[in-house]
Design an enzyme around this catalytic site. Structure first.
Site, mmCIF file in Angstrom:
data_model
loop_
_atom_site.group_PDB
_atom_site.id
_atom_site.type_symbol
_atom_site.label_atom_id
_atom_site.label_comp_id
_atom_site.label_asym_id
_atom_site.label_seq_id
_atom_site.Cartn_x
_atom_site.Cartn_y
_atom_site.Cartn_z
ATOM 1 C CE LYS A 13 -2.559 -0.617 3.695
ATOM 2 N NZ LYS A 13 -2.088 -1.913 4.203
ATOM 3 N NE ARG A 90 -5.179 -1.257 9.672
ATOM 4 C CZ ARG A 90 -4.047 -0.611 9.405
ATOM 5 N NH1 ARG A 90 -4.036 0.504 8.736
ATOM 6 N NH2 ARG A 90 -2.901 -1.119 9.799
ATOM 7 N NE ARG A 155 5.554 -0.378 10.337
ATOM 8 C CZ ARG A 155 4.356 -0.319 9.737
ATOM 9 N NH1 ARG A 155 4.249 0.291 8.565
ATOM 10 N NH2 ARG A 155 3.297 -0.865 10.286
HETATM 11 P P1 AMP Z 1 0.106 0.642 9.211
HETATM 12 O O1 AMP Z 1 1.285 1.550 9.086
HETATM 13 O O2 AMP Z 1 -1.064 1.080 8.362
HETATM 14 O O3 AMP Z 1 0.456 -0.806 9.035
HETATM 15 O O4 AMP Z 1 -0.418 0.792 10.722
HETATM 16 C C1 AMP Z 1 0.388 0.411 11.818
HETATM 17 C C2 AMP Z 1 -0.467 0.261 13.046
HETATM 18 O O5 AMP Z 1 -1.087 1.519 13.357
HETATM 19 C C3 AMP Z 1 -1.627 -0.710 12.922
HETATM 20 O O6 AMP Z 1 -1.224 -2.059 13.155
HETATM 21 C C4 AMP Z 1 -2.573 -0.199 14.005
HETATM 22 O O7 AMP Z 1 -2.118 -0.572 15.292
HETATM 23 C C5 AMP Z 1 -2.393 1.307 13.892
HETATM 24 N N1 AMP Z 1 -3.375 1.875 12.937
HETATM 25 C C6 AMP Z 1 -3.124 2.412 11.708
HETATM 26 N N2 AMP Z 1 -4.261 2.807 11.118
HETATM 27 C C7 AMP Z 1 -5.265 2.514 11.990
HETATM 28 C C8 AMP Z 1 -6.677 2.655 11.963
HETATM 29 N N3 AMP Z 1 -7.321 3.170 10.889
HETATM 30 N N4 AMP Z 1 -7.379 2.269 13.051
HETATM 31 C C9 AMP Z 1 -6.773 1.756 14.131
HETATM 32 N N5 AMP Z 1 -5.450 1.563 14.211
HETATM 33 C C10 AMP Z 1 -4.685 1.929 13.153
#
Ligand code: AMP
Length: 213
Positions: A13, A90, A155
């Site tokens: 993404k 999400r 990360r």
């Molecule tokens: P990502 O960088 O999109 O993989 O997000 C990393 C982490 O941030 C996820 O595993 C969630 O813990 C948190 N996170 C990101 N976006 C959301 C969302 N829309 N709702 C809740 N938690 C989120």
């Protein structure tokens, strides 16, 4: 044009988001990036978010929806061609909330075989400066970004245990959004593969060029 980018963690993404935002003049809004910036700056939101992110769980909906609702009122969004939401919504609750304050034109959904994701995520290295992603297997020991020279890091949530939980959360909570947006008639389906990101972007571009007209 306002878009959502959907796909499991590791589906690519972030890379597609940068390319899409550049091509169509959209503001790229990644809730994950917003949380990571808050963690880095030691804010109250960062402190709260960290406890969930480290376990691979979702940050509470109210906090997340408030952040996005506010972000969409910033001047850069008002002065752009639209925005691209990456990592939001999400789950169905967030999608319902988003419907109250946004008008979405298309949902770019990247489907990917889950068996590719564990290795992809655990071997992922990300540039601290520009966010570009790499895989250790192609870095030949390099520790800096070939695009901007920034330092690469892993990360904290890219470890086997947390990845498993993130994929479980995706299946249970985020996957139902595919149905939700299919019923609304705005889903745009793509298949993520091991091919370079440019290959997928060519397909995405063909579809979005038409939508942007
Ligand atoms: P990502 O960088 O999109 O993989 O997000 C990393 C982490 O941030 C996820 O595993 C969630 O813990 C948190 N996170 C990101 N976006 C959301 C969302 N829309 N709702 C809740 N938690 C989120």
């Amino acid at each position: 044009m306002n878009l959502i980018l959907l796909g499991a963690p590791g589906a690519g993404k972030g890379t597609q988001a940068t390319k899409i935002a550049d091509r169509y003049g959209l503001v790229h809004i990644s809730t994950g990036d917003i949380f990571r910036a808050n963690i880095k700056n030691g804010t109250k939101i960062g402190l709260l978010a960290k406890s969930y992110i480290d376990k691979g769980e979702l940050v509470p909906d109210e906090v997340t929806c408030d952040i996005v609702r506010d972000r969409l009122t910033w001047d850069d969004v008002k002065n752009s061609n639209g925005y691209l939401l990456d990592g939001f919504p999400r789950n169905l609750f967030q999608a319902g909330e988003l419907d109250k304050f946004a008008k979405i034109d298309g949902v770019v959904n990247i489907n990917i075989d889950f068996s590719l994701l564990m290795d992809r995520l655990c071997g992922r290295r990300v540039c601290k400066e520009c966010g570009e992603s790499y895989h250790v297997s192609t870095l030949n020991g390099a520790t800096t970004c070939s695009r901007c020279g920034g330092e690469l890091y892993q990360r904290k949530d890219d470890n086997p245990e947390t990845v498993k939980s993130r994929l479980d959360v995706y299946t249970a909570q985020t996957q139902p959004l595919i149905d939700y947006y299919t019923k609304k008639g705005i889903i745009l389906n793509f298949t993520g593969t091991e091919a370079p990101a440019e290959v997928l972007f060519e397909e995405v571009k063909t579809v979005l060029d038409k939508l942007a007209k």
